[in-house]
Design an enzyme around this catalytic site. Structure first.
Site, PDB file in Angstrom:
ATOM      1  CG  HIS A   1      -1.866   1.115   1.331  1.00 23.46           C
ATOM      2  ND1 HIS A   1      -3.037   1.154   0.609  1.00 23.46           N
ATOM      3  CD2 HIS A   1      -1.843   2.249   2.065  1.00 23.46           C
ATOM      4  CE1 HIS A   1      -3.685   2.273   0.885  1.00 23.46           C
ATOM      5  NE2 HIS A   1      -2.986   2.964   1.766  1.00 23.46           N
TER       6      HIS A   1
ATOM      7  NE  ARG B   1      14.461  11.684   6.207  1.00 21.39           N
ATOM      8  CZ  ARG B   1      15.193  10.892   6.993  1.00 21.39           C
ATOM      9  NH1 ARG B   1      14.766  10.577   8.215  1.00 21.39           N
ATOM     10  NH2 ARG B   1      16.348  10.419   6.596  1.00 21.39           N
TER      11      ARG B   1
HETATM   12  N1  LIG Z   1      -0.928   4.776   4.366  1.00 22.70           N
HETATM   13  C1  LIG Z   1      -0.914   6.101   4.254  1.00 22.70           C
HETATM   14  C2  LIG Z   1      -1.987   6.800   3.706  1.00 22.70           C
HETATM   15  N2  LIG Z   1      -3.044   6.106   3.272  1.00 22.70           N
HETATM   16  C3  LIG Z   1      -4.313   6.699   3.019  1.00 22.70           C
HETATM   17  C4  LIG Z   1      -4.423   7.234   1.601  1.00 22.70           C
HETATM   18  O1  LIG Z   1      -3.660   8.418   1.470  1.00 22.70           O
HETATM   19  C5  LIG Z   1      -5.859   7.574   1.252  1.00 22.70           C
HETATM   20  O2  LIG Z   1      -6.353   8.518   2.164  1.00 22.70           O
HETATM   21  C6  LIG Z   1      -6.776   6.363   1.222  1.00 22.70           C
HETATM   22  O3  LIG Z   1      -6.241   5.360   0.420  1.00 22.70           O
HETATM   23  C7  LIG Z   1      -8.166   6.768   0.660  1.00 22.70           C
HETATM   24  O4  LIG Z   1      -8.052   7.239  -0.685  1.00 22.70           O
HETATM   25  N3  LIG Z   1      -1.953   8.140   3.591  1.00 22.70           N
HETATM   26  C8  LIG Z   1      -0.879   8.836   4.028  1.00 22.70           C
HETATM   27  O5  LIG Z   1      -0.848  10.091   3.913  1.00 22.70           O
HETATM   28  N4  LIG Z   1       0.166   8.191   4.594  1.00 22.70           N
HETATM   29  C9  LIG Z   1       0.182   6.833   4.714  1.00 22.70           C
HETATM   30  O6  LIG Z   1       1.183   6.286   5.237  1.00 22.70           O
HETATM   31  C1  LIG Z   2       0.924   2.609   4.070  1.00 24.38           C
HETATM   32  C2  LIG Z   2       0.370   2.485   5.454  1.00 24.38           C
HETATM   33  O1  LIG Z   2       0.936   3.064   6.329  1.00 24.38           O
HETATM   34  C3  LIG Z   2      -0.859   1.723   5.772  1.00 24.38           C
HETATM   35  O2  LIG Z   2      -2.020   2.462   5.596  1.00 24.38           O
HETATM   36  C4  LIG Z   2      -0.957   0.440   5.075  1.00 24.38           C
HETATM   37  O3  LIG Z   2      -0.328  -0.410   5.902  1.00 24.38           O
HETATM   38  P1  LIG Z   2      -0.284  -1.959   5.548  1.00 24.38           P
HETATM   39  O4  LIG Z   2       0.608  -2.060   4.354  1.00 24.38           O
HETATM   40  O5  LIG Z   2       0.328  -2.580   6.779  1.00 24.38           O
HETATM   41  O6  LIG Z   2      -1.700  -2.399   5.268  1.00 24.38           O
END
Ligand SMILES: Nc1c(NC[C@H](O)[C@H](O)[C@H](O)CO)[nH]c(=O)[nH]c1=O
Ligand SMILES: CC(=O)[C@@H](O)COP(=O)(O)O
Length: 222
Positions: A155, A194
């Site tokens: 993801h 950071r």
């Molecule tokens: N995993 C992270 C996300 N995931 C959420 C996506 O950005 C998005 O809101 C969702 O898939 C719905 O479209 N977002 C971050 O900013 N940082 C992450 O680590």
């Molecule tokens: C990218 C993320 O931080 C998170 O939303 C997805 O995590 P995962 O890969 O463990 O499902």
């Protein structure tokens, strides 16, 4: 004119937390110029340039057969307007990045009323909001802030790559600078380092990039 940032106690704190940033201006210069051109500046040329959008230094260099080198100013921020799109995902990090960005805008004399902050759920949502703001004609640059932190699955790659290419295409389609202040980190430690930790504050650095690019577009590429 605002008090010299270098003399205030908050500025002292900023200097230490943003030690990798150039010093803020003590006073605003009267016009954007290209500081590394040292050609002579004939009075007539300078006067002509004053009437146009070209800085006297650039005009003098061009007339002398020198090349033009255009660069945004960090000191002449008068009237520059910024949109900031910030993701709430990993908010503990993005709040710190936003704080760093807003402190930098203040330090470089960008007026609060010229800054609009838009909150979106995650980094994946940043580009569409950035593009919308960019196309509104109300801003000189859009600063995008987020924190993508690796999880167990792929993801992370999808969100990080989408955010990066999306911010790029938002800027290209809107025709104004869209600055990439999205962290892409392996873990929370890397991210916090950071966001005001030992690797500086990338939100502050991205704000500086936004100022330079907004100035470049306003003074030289309009
Ligand atoms: N995993 C992270 C996300 N995931 C959420 C996506 O950005 C998005 O809101 C969702 O898939 C719905 O479209 N977002 C971050 O900013 N940082 C992450 O680590
Ligand atoms: C990218 C993320 O931080 C998170 O939303 C997805 O995590 P995962 O890969 O463990 O499902």
């Amino acid at each position: 004119m605002a008090a010299s940032p270098a003399t205030s106690s908050s500025a002292a704190m900023l200097s230490s937390s943003f030690s990798r940033l150039p010093d803020a201006p003590l006073r605003a210069p009267r016009a954007a110029t290209v500081s590394f051109l040292f050609s002579p500046r004939p009075a007539a040329l300078a006067a002509g340039a004053r009437a146009s959008r070209i800085s006297p230094v650039v005009a003098a260099a061009a007339a002398a057969g020198g090349h033009q080198r255009l660069m945004g100013s960090l000191t002449n921020t008068e009237g520059l307007r910024f949109g900031v799109v910030v993701a709430r995902f990993n908010e503990v990090v993005t709040n710190l990045l936003l704080q760093g960005a807003l402190e930098t805008f203040e330090r470089y004399n960008v007026k609060k009323e010229n800054i609009t902050v838009v909150s979106v759920p995650g980094s994946f949502e940043i580009p569409v909001a950035a593009q919308k703001l960019g196309k509104s004609g109300k801003f000189d640059a859009i600063l995008c802030i987020g924190a993508v932190i690796r999880g167990d699955t792929t993801h992370y790659d999808a969100v990080a790559n989408s955010a990066a290419s999306g911010v790029l295409s938002a800027g290209l389609s809107a025709g104004i600078p869209c600055i990439f202040g999205v962290l892409t980190c392996d873990d929370m430690d890397q991210a916090l380092n950071r966001a005001g930790g030992k690797a500086g504050n990338k939100g502050a650095e991205a704000a500086l990039t936004a100022i330079e690019m907004a100035s470049l577009f306003q003074h030289h590429l309009a």
